[in-house]
Design an enzyme around this catalytic site. Sequence first.
Site, short mmCIF file in Angstrom:
data_model
loop_
_atom_site.label_atom_id
_atom_site.label_comp_id
_atom_site.label_asym_id
_atom_site.label_seq_id
_atom_site.Cartn_x
_atom_site.Cartn_y
_atom_site.Cartn_z
N GLU A 228 0.83 -1.21 0.00
CA GLU A 228 0.00 0.00 0.00
C GLU A 228 0.86 1.25 0.00
OE1 GLU A 228 -2.69 -0.50 -1.11
OE2 GLU A 228 -4.28 -0.46 0.39
N THR B 296 -5.18 7.98 -5.17
CA THR B 296 -5.33 7.96 -3.71
C THR B 296 -4.43 9.02 -3.06
OG1 THR B 296 -5.95 5.65 -3.72
CG2 THR B 296 -5.13 6.51 -1.64
N1 HSE Z 1 -8.56 4.82 3.66
C1 HSE Z 1 -7.90 5.05 2.40
C2 HSE Z 1 -8.26 6.43 1.90
C3 HSE Z 1 -8.34 4.03 1.43
O1 HSE Z 1 -9.45 6.76 1.93
O2 HSE Z 1 -7.38 7.18 1.49
C4 HSE Z 1 -7.76 4.20 0.05
O3 HSE Z 1 -8.14 3.10 -0.72
#
Ligand code: HSE
Length: 297
Positions: free
Chosen positions: A127, A179
């Site tokens: 990640e 993201t």
């Molecule tokens: N919790 C993370 C975000 C998940 O919202 O940035 C990203 O997939």
Amino acid sequence: DSVTVYSPATVANVVCGFDVLGFALAAPFDTMHLRCTPEPGVVIINEDDYGLPTEPTRNVAGAALLALLRALPEPLGFEMRINKGIKPGSGIGSSAASAAGAVVAANRLLNDRFSPEELVQFAMFGEEVASGARHADNIAPAIYGGFTLIRSADPLDIVPLQAPPLHVTVVHPQIEVRTADARRILRQQVPLKDAIRQWGNVAGLVAGLLQSDYDLIGRSLEDVIVEPVRSILIPGFAAVKAASMAAGALGGGISGSGPSIFMLSRDEATAQAVGHAMRGVYEPLGVDFHIHVTTLS
Ligand code: HSE
């Protein structure tokens, strides 16, 4: 020695639980084949044409596998073939599925030497490659299945949650939301009154899941902190939500950091009607989209 695993898509955040809640979907999934090789290290073969990196340090599944290899006393080698059923950048945990699938497959070849929690720790390195943040809210449900709460990411404290039957409709508008960008635009400070509303909703959602109280689940699917900022990046967001609620959804919102939007329903007929309502929003907008109607896995 070889093994094949199917690693599921996941919905992170679940509206009010930014970085702490997530659940796994029955479909789509990545298919990962892993085999031991005599040469130490990781060789990656992409069986799809998304053009993802094959260099292990730059590939989410490769980075996760390298983290696992660092924890082993003996040098080992793996060849990993990846067939991505989950489109990268869709917001349903594509990177997490590959990272989680890689370490689950390796662990199977190692006779389950590591605990699920250790596998989550390894997969979080993937990640980090994907978004710069080592969040576990996609990884944990991909590895544990079902609904999970990350009570704490450091030190890691994962709480699997019971949930009643739930049907999920996901629409993926084909626009790009990275993201890393979707995290950068968030405010770093939260007004106390918003925090109070948010933790009321998180507690309500968890209680609703444990008590199979669908109304409480629906009432708690509200996000006053992240959604108002991120929804601006997603065309048709408010209309999709309104049309889905009118079609009978319990509630929903942005899946992970988007651009996918998910809605929860009590039964499959409603989940299908929600999919129809989503289509009714995106078709006239001329936005390409893809819809999944599925369940929790
Ligand atoms: N919790 C993370 C975000 C998940 O919202 O940035 C990203 O997939």
